[in-house]
Write a protein that holds these residues in place. Structure first.
Motif, PDB file in Angstrom:
ATOM      1  N   CYS A   1       8.037   1.297   0.070  1.00 32.05           N
ATOM      2  CA  CYS A   1       8.222   0.472  -1.092  1.00 32.05           C
ATOM      3  C   CYS A   1       9.213  -0.691  -0.909  1.00 32.05           C
ATOM      4  CB  CYS A   1       8.803   1.555  -2.243  1.00 32.05           C
ATOM      5  SG  CYS A   1       8.780   0.535  -3.723  1.00 32.05           S
ATOM      6  N   LEU A   2       8.959  -1.718  -1.479  1.00 31.77           N
ATOM      7  CA  LEU A   2       9.890  -2.793  -1.431  1.00 31.77           C
ATOM      8  C   LEU A   2      10.617  -3.212  -2.641  1.00 31.77           C
ATOM      9  CD1 LEU A   2       8.626  -5.890  -2.544  1.00 31.77           C
ATOM     10  CD2 LEU A   2       7.024  -5.388  -0.542  1.00 31.77           C
ATOM     11  N   PHE A   3      10.217  -2.224  -3.608  1.00 31.88           N
ATOM     12  CA  PHE A   3      11.020  -2.182  -4.977  1.00 31.88           C
ATOM     13  C   PHE A   3      10.699  -3.774  -5.711  1.00 31.88           C
ATOM     14  CE2 PHE A   3      13.285   0.664  -2.336  1.00 31.88           C
ATOM     15  CZ  PHE A   3      13.302   1.832  -3.007  1.00 31.88           C
ATOM     16  N   CYS A   4       9.427  -3.903  -5.671  1.00 37.92           N
ATOM     17  CA  CYS A   4       9.322  -5.526  -6.167  1.00 37.92           C
ATOM     18  C   CYS A   4       8.837  -5.214  -7.759  1.00 37.92           C
ATOM     19  CB  CYS A   4       7.847  -5.901  -5.738  1.00 37.92           C
ATOM     20  SG  CYS A   4       6.479  -4.901  -5.577  1.00 37.92           S
ATOM     21  N   GLY A   5       8.428  -3.995  -8.146  1.00 39.97           N
ATOM     22  CA  GLY A   5       8.181  -3.557  -9.442  1.00 39.97           C
ATOM     23  C   GLY A   5       6.689  -4.032 -10.017  1.00 39.97           C
ATOM     24  N   ILE A   6       5.749  -4.593  -9.334  1.00 40.43           N
ATOM     25  CA  ILE A   6       4.647  -4.739  -9.343  1.00 40.43           C
ATOM     26  C   ILE A   6       3.780  -3.749 -10.148  1.00 40.43           C
ATOM     27  CG2 ILE A   6       2.368  -5.578  -8.614  1.00 40.43           C
ATOM     28  CD1 ILE A   6       3.707  -7.666  -6.697  1.00 40.43           C
TER      29      ILE A   6
ATOM     30  N   SER B   1       0.896  -1.131  -0.063  1.00 36.70           N
ATOM     31  CA  SER B   1      -0.063   0.163  -0.244  1.00 36.70           C
ATOM     32  C   SER B   1       0.865   1.291  -0.127  1.00 36.70           C
ATOM     33  CB  SER B   1      -0.798  -0.046   1.279  1.00 36.70           C
ATOM     34  OG  SER B   1      -1.810  -1.199   1.365  1.00 36.70           O
ATOM     35  N   THR B   2       1.922   1.262  -0.849  1.00 33.16           N
ATOM     36  CA  THR B   2       2.841   2.330  -0.870  1.00 33.16           C
ATOM     37  C   THR B   2       2.351   3.581  -1.797  1.00 33.16           C
ATOM     38  OG1 THR B   2       4.376   0.645  -0.884  1.00 33.16           O
ATOM     39  CG2 THR B   2       5.220   2.858  -1.614  1.00 33.16           C
ATOM     40  N   ILE B   3       1.181   3.113  -2.606  1.00 35.55           N
ATOM     41  CA  ILE B   3       0.936   4.092  -3.639  1.00 35.55           C
ATOM     42  C   ILE B   3      -0.370   4.824  -3.408  1.00 35.55           C
ATOM     43  CG2 ILE B   3       0.386   4.673  -6.140  1.00 35.55           C
ATOM     44  CD1 ILE B   3       2.408   2.377  -6.746  1.00 35.55           C
TER      45      ILE B   3
HETATM   46  S1  SF4 Z   1       7.634  -1.329  -6.457  1.00 31.16           S
HETATM   47 FE1  SF4 Z   1       6.354  -2.675  -5.403  1.00 31.16          FE
HETATM   48  S2  SF4 Z   1       5.882  -1.705  -3.423  1.00 31.16           S
HETATM   49 FE2  SF4 Z   1       7.025  -0.368  -4.565  1.00 31.16          FE
HETATM   50  S3  SF4 Z   1       5.656   0.966  -4.986  1.00 31.16           S
HETATM   51 FE3  SF4 Z   1       5.729  -0.398  -6.763  1.00 31.16          FE
HETATM   52  S4  SF4 Z   1       4.118  -2.088  -6.278  1.00 31.16           S
HETATM   53 FE4  SF4 Z   1       4.337  -0.811  -4.512  1.00 31.16          FE
END
Ligand code: SF4
Ligand code: SF4
Lengths: 382, 137
Positions: B92-97, B72-74
């Protein structure tokens, strides 16, 4: 006249005091100064001042060496680990120790609430002062010695034996289980390794028949057959190896660093120390590294003697103190480099392995070495 | 008789000593692998997941990235009459989703990894810091 004698290498000085007096005489200011002091009947004061100046010079030399050693240690570790090490402060990070010192002086001096305040404060001094006192009978070069004690080697071993007490004081007074564990380990280690150390040193004393460090060095000058330097490492290879291992254990460096094993005991006996007191432990550690390496060089690698110095033209005889100092420092740094190199290569031992090696292997081997030396000496081989 | 089979010459230690000595004197192919970081940087991989960037013209403010973000970063916020995502880099966990789910390919990730900051508030990157305009050619 005196100068001429010095020029041709005819006169030797017993210690640095005489060298300083000679130099002052040579410049021509010794007599006026002496007369001023004599006017007030205070000739002894001049002597004290000269000796104090010597001690101050020694102190500055040791501190500079220690600062350089901390830098060198970090650089050697970095090179082994394919890193750069300190690079930013000064040329190639050479001023990093200065910045570390400034940082440590600026730090708060914390004494834990339940610590034994007096013992806690005393311990860093008690470890620092013997580390400096060891240098008094050490010949840094020809006639560069503070005092040539005729029991020099015994004095060195006796003075080094004070440091376990300081370590135990630090560990006990901190009122911290890690400190106490580290201190107990350090004392066990120091006591077990002083014995092979002393036994290996006694073999050298057997060869020279003297405890004076100057005599030991003089006995090692010259060569056999014109090319092998007369160092005791060739007469006492086993003794040299035992002495080296035992002294690395005495220093508490990595294969034997039980007093401060970081992964087990936080920082060992100086866990609770901060600021200037921590700096003193740190300085003492590196002063110890230098002094022990210097002793190894004095006993086994010919001290300040350069094997082919006698073939140097007599006109350069005045340079002998400088050449011998350089030879001594180079040899000492070779040993120091070896200690750092070993530290970067091998992991820490276990405490039971340490004591097993100390008591079951090193001491019997040292006794064997002593026996063999004594028999060969009596048989007249040496 | 186990003591006979022991390596009394300490061959292992000597081997190790030789290897470290080769490192000290850089014998063979043993270069320094680290870099002088603040002055000199390692090249960043093209698909490195660092700070976000949002194409100002492509983003439609649909909120799919907001819904899919695992932390729920955004949050979608208003910025100059349009709606854009705001990213809280502290979470942010930098997952890139968010990059993967964006229907307009508006969300990108850059190679910027120097995100340390002095307060939690300054870690919240609003559209003003994230938006970029694609050059029209
Ligand atoms: S990279 Fe992952 S955690 Fe970071 S904003 Fe995107 S979806 Fe959210
Ligand atoms: S970045 Fe993509 S997913 Fe997120 S609001 Fe904009 S268009 Fe929708």
């Amino acid at each position: 006249m005196l100068f001429l004698a010095m020029w041709t290498g005819d006169i030797m000085f017993e210690n640095t005091y005489e060298l300083i007096v000679f130099i002052l005489n040579f410049i021509g200011i010794y007599d006026p100064i002496y007369n001023v002091f004599e006017m007030f009947g205070l000739e002894y004061l001049l002597r004290i001042i000269i000796v104090l100046a010597e001690i101050a010079a020694l102190f500055v030399f040791i501190l500079l060496t220690v600062m350089f050693l901390t830098w060198m240690e970090r650089k050697v570790v970095a090179m082994v680990q394919a890193r750069y090490g300190p690079m930013v402060t000064g040329p190639r990070g050479l001023l990093q120790p200065v910045m570390d010192g400034v940082k440590l002086i600026g730090k708060e001096d914390i004494i834990p609430a339940k610590a034994d305040r007096w013992v806690f404060t005393l311990a860093p001094f008690l470890i620092f002062i013997p580390a400096l006192l060891v240098f008094i009978p050490l010949p840094f070069g020809e006639s560069l010695i503070i005092s040539d004690l005729n029991v020099g080697l015994l004095y060195i071993i006796a003075i080094s034996a004070i440091s376990p007490i300081a370590i135990l004081m630090a560990g006990w007074a901190s009122n911290n289980k890690y400190s106490l564990m580290g201190a107990i380990r350090a004392v066990a280690q120091d006591i077990s390794y002083t014995i092979p150390l002393a036994l290996a040193a006694i073999s050298v004393v057997l060869l020279t028949g003297s405890l004076s460090t100057v005599d030991i060095v003089t006995a090692q000058s010259g060569t056999w057959f014109g090319f092998i330097p007369k160092w005791f490492i060739f007469l006492q290879p086993l003794g040299f190896i035992l002495f080296l291992i035992a002294s690395i254990a005495e220093m508490g460096r990595i294969p034997f660093d039980f007093q401060e094993s970081e992964s087990e005991l936080v920082a060992g006996f100086f866990t609770e120390y901060s600021g200037m007191k921590f700096a003193m432990f740190f300085l003492a550690e590196y002063a110890h590294l230098f002094s022990v390496s210097a002793i190894v060089v004095t006993l086994f690698l010919g001290g300040w003697s350069v094997p082919f110095l006698s073939s140097i033209p007599a006109t350069f005889a005045v340079l002998i103190p400088i050449i011998s100092l350089a030879a001594f420092v180079i040899k000492t740094y070779v040993i120091i480099f070896f200690a750092m190199w070993l530290r970067d290569t091998v992991p820490r031992m276990r405490i039971d392995q340490l004591l097993n090696i100390g008591w079951k292997i090193m001491i019997p081997l040292a006794l064997l070495n002593l026996l063999a030396t004594a028999i060969l000496l009596t048989a007249g081989v040496f | 008789m186990t003591w006979i089979s022991k390596d009394w010459a300490m061959g292992g230690i000597i081997k190790g000593l030789i290897v470290t000595l080769k490192h000290v004197f850089r014998v063979g192919n043993r270069p320094t692998v680290t870099v002088q970081y603040p002055y000199e940087k390692m090249p960043v991989h093209p698909r490195f997941r660092g700070l976000h960037a949002i194409d100002e013209d492509a983003c439609i403010g649909c909120g799919i990235c907001e819904v899919n973000c695992p932390n729920s970063t955004i949050t979608i916020v208003k910025h100059n009459t349009r709606w854009y995502p705001q990213v809280n880099m502290g979470m942010c966990l930098f997952c890139g989703i968010c990059v993967d789910v964006c229907p307009m390919n508006a969300m990108k990730m850059t190679g910027n990894y120097e995100l340390a900051d002095y307060s939690r508030e300054s870690l919240i990157y609003g559209p003003d810091r994230l938006l970029f305009k694609k050059e029209v050619n």
